[in-house]
Design an enzyme around this catalytic site. Sequence first.
Site, PDB file in Angstrom:
ATOM      1  N   GLU A 438       0.843  -1.194   0.000  1.00 39.56           N
ATOM      2  CA  GLU A 438       0.000   0.000   0.000  1.00 39.56           C
ATOM      3  C   GLU A 438       0.883   1.251   0.000  1.00 39.56           C
ATOM      4  O   GLU A 438       1.694   1.456   0.898  1.00 39.56           O
ATOM      5  CB  GLU A 438      -0.894  -0.013   1.246  1.00 39.56           C
ATOM      6  CG  GLU A 438      -1.675   1.274   1.469  1.00 39.56           C
ATOM      7  CD  GLU A 438      -2.444   1.266   2.797  1.00 39.56           C
ATOM      8  OE1 GLU A 438      -2.331   0.291   3.563  1.00 39.56           O
ATOM      9  OE2 GLU A 438      -3.166   2.249   3.043  1.00 39.56           O
ATOM     10  N   ASP A 516      -1.153  -1.018   5.750  1.00 37.95           N
ATOM     11  CA  ASP A 516      -1.105  -0.439   7.089  1.00 37.95           C
ATOM     12  C   ASP A 516      -2.092  -1.151   8.005  1.00 37.95           C
ATOM     13  O   ASP A 516      -3.118  -1.647   7.555  1.00 37.95           O
ATOM     14  CB  ASP A 516      -1.502   1.049   7.028  1.00 37.95           C
ATOM     15  CG  ASP A 516      -0.460   1.883   6.303  1.00 37.95           C
ATOM     16  OD1 ASP A 516       0.695   1.426   6.224  1.00 37.95           O
ATOM     17  OD2 ASP A 516      -0.818   2.968   5.801  1.00 37.95           O
ATOM     18  N   ASP A 518      -4.457  -0.214   9.735  1.00 33.30           N
ATOM     19  CA  ASP A 518      -5.530   0.713  10.094  1.00 33.30           C
ATOM     20  C   ASP A 518      -6.751   0.437   9.211  1.00 33.30           C
ATOM     21  O   ASP A 518      -6.768  -0.518   8.452  1.00 33.30           O
ATOM     22  CB  ASP A 518      -5.059   2.172   9.954  1.00 33.30           C
ATOM     23  CG  ASP A 518      -4.675   2.505   8.511  1.00 33.30           C
ATOM     24  OD1 ASP A 518      -4.905   1.674   7.612  1.00 33.30           O
ATOM     25  OD2 ASP A 518      -4.136   3.613   8.301  1.00 33.30           O
ATOM     26  N   ASP A 520      -8.036   1.981   6.608  1.00 34.67           N
ATOM     27  CA  ASP A 520      -7.772   2.011   5.169  1.00 34.67           C
ATOM     28  C   ASP A 520      -7.047   0.747   4.721  1.00 34.67           C
ATOM     29  O   ASP A 520      -7.360   0.171   3.683  1.00 34.67           O
ATOM     30  CB  ASP A 520      -6.905   3.224   4.808  1.00 34.67           C
ATOM     31  CG  ASP A 520      -7.769   4.431   4.464  1.00 34.67           C
ATOM     32  OD1 ASP A 520      -8.999   4.246   4.362  1.00 34.67           O
ATOM     33  OD2 ASP A 520      -7.200   5.532   4.303  1.00 34.67           O
TER      34      ASP A 520
END
Length: 654
Positions: A438, A516, A518, A520
């Site tokens: 990403e 990540d 998180d 997203d």
Amino acid sequence: MSEEIKHSEDYSASNITVLEGLEAVRMRPAMYIGDVNERGLHHLVSEVVDNSIDEAMAGFCDTVDVTILEDNSICVEDNGRGIPVDMHEKEHRSALEVVMTVLHAGGKFNKNSYKVSGGLHGVGVSCVNALSDHMTAEVFRDGKIYRQEYSKGLPLYPVKEVGTTDKRGTKITFHPDATIFTVTEYKYDTLANRLRDLSYLNKGIKLNITDLRTTNEDGSHPGDKFFSANGLVDFINYLDMDGNREHLMPEPIYIEGTRNNIPIEIAMQYNTSFNERLHSYVNNINTHEGGTHLEGFRRGLTTTLKAYADKAGLLSKLKKDVEIEGNDFREGLTAVISVKVAEPQFEGQTKTKLGNNEVRGAVASAVSEMLENYLEEHPKEAKMIVDKVVLAATARQAARKAREMVQRGSVFNSAGLPGKLADCSDRDPAKCEIYFVEGDSAGGSAKSGRDRHFQAILPLRGKILNVEKAQRHRAFESEEIKNIYTALGVTIGTAEDSQALNMEKLRYHKVIVMTDADVDGSHIDTLMLTFFFRYMPELIENGYVYLATPPLYLVRKGKRNVYCWTEEERIQALMELNNGEEKGVHVQRYKGLGEMNPEQLWETTMDPENRQLRQVTIENAASADRVFSMLMGDDVPPRREFIEQNATYANIDA
Ligand code: 0RA
């Protein structure tokens, strides 16, 4: 020689065979149940439940209760005739003992109903017994309760009468042997999903599950009750009940019959989506890899619809250069196929592909005949289907052009690879890995941190297309998706199937998504997994797809660094480094991959010695299918609800 001595000699002789049989199972459990991991563990339950389903299909029982006990024992109880307990003449012991301890003995007692269910390998309850450190069989018959217990498959005492009852049936309780299995904790969802499938595949049977390991606020235990009156028709409606599919027909087409002694049951429905959902079962076993029954279905469907369309002059709308082909009949089709085969031959990577040649023609002719009747009787629905097929053929033409673009490639370097790909030097796919990363900055760290001999990096720009909502040719137009195909070295179309993935030139056997930790990042994981599931399921089936797991924390004191993946590990690290005190240690919460320098990224997330990869597997194709369309479709409320209820991907066992 007295009769008594002869008896005991015979008894010990048969015991030796039993011992050898059980020993063989314990020596090579994977040969009997597939593996000794999560899949094999859950497979034990199917083996036991299947016997009760057989009893129900033979018409002798209507309810099967499955209970997960506090210690991860499993109890399966039915209200059938009860396994016979009378003395077995040749073996000099009770029939129950023979069924429970002799490999493949179960079938001998069931001459009348020919055995059609059976777990993946149909190995029977004695095999489960051999792999359990404790098992109890209870039979309720003729007003009495009979019991026998076993350890690792061996009886602890002869079958005994232990009381009276007005119940009828069989109750088997077993605890998997922790010296055999790598995990012994049952997953509720896995068992519930299996029972749900079984309720659709065997209409009319009540299948209940209760989990005694946890208690609800009101003191009850979590559980589910599965029952289907209309079998596969209900299954189709359940599969498509995700808010993203509008059905084209008021009711699924339902085909039920027997051809050449092969019971065949099929339900199908067309909808407004672009995906095909095809789930096939042989003797209640999910045939992920398809096989002759599926080939027969496709052949019957294609020839019948084509002939009908020709005859009714419905193909006139087709452009001159567009030829209709098999795949055009599959867009927006949801179908479930269930056949019962007396001696199934399972082939393929995961032994879930039916090989019996006689099944192909039987299914094709059953489908042709019954579908022909349906189309004659339902001209309105028939026209709707043909119109959809024509549309699909036209779109496919466009998709073919886009695919050619994928293969020709304009944005590729001299080796024909995407410009953004930092490739590895090794050329042996079995040794090579590709990381889909990403963001460009994390991509940069990964490029510097990696071992360039075997690790390739392809940075992803933002989010890839949500393929759940896109027509195929749109997906092939996407730059990122083109890059993924080219980097992997795979193409579309094999000799047998113009839509199947051609993996001959696959360049990496580990395909790792690294995002990540998180919201997203997890959205990107889901988009990527949806893409692999819909467009490259073969990769997942082969076990090539993984998620990387970057750590959540770095706890540092002086020169000592401890990386932590969970909250518990963080607390543990504080204990070890600083007696649990926050003061005097540095705790860093990693929000993104970009916060790690290349060395840290290598050390924690990419180094095979330290990293924790999560392999993506699909334990239940039907539920995974629903999960993806729910997660990625338009209908937000069920998605939110789903995400709230399932912190991880429920059935996509990543
Ligand atoms: C063969 C014969 C009979 C019962 C069964 C098998 C039987 C096996 C299992 C396994 C789990 N539940 C079961 N229920 C029944 C009885 C034959 C008779 O009573 O005449």
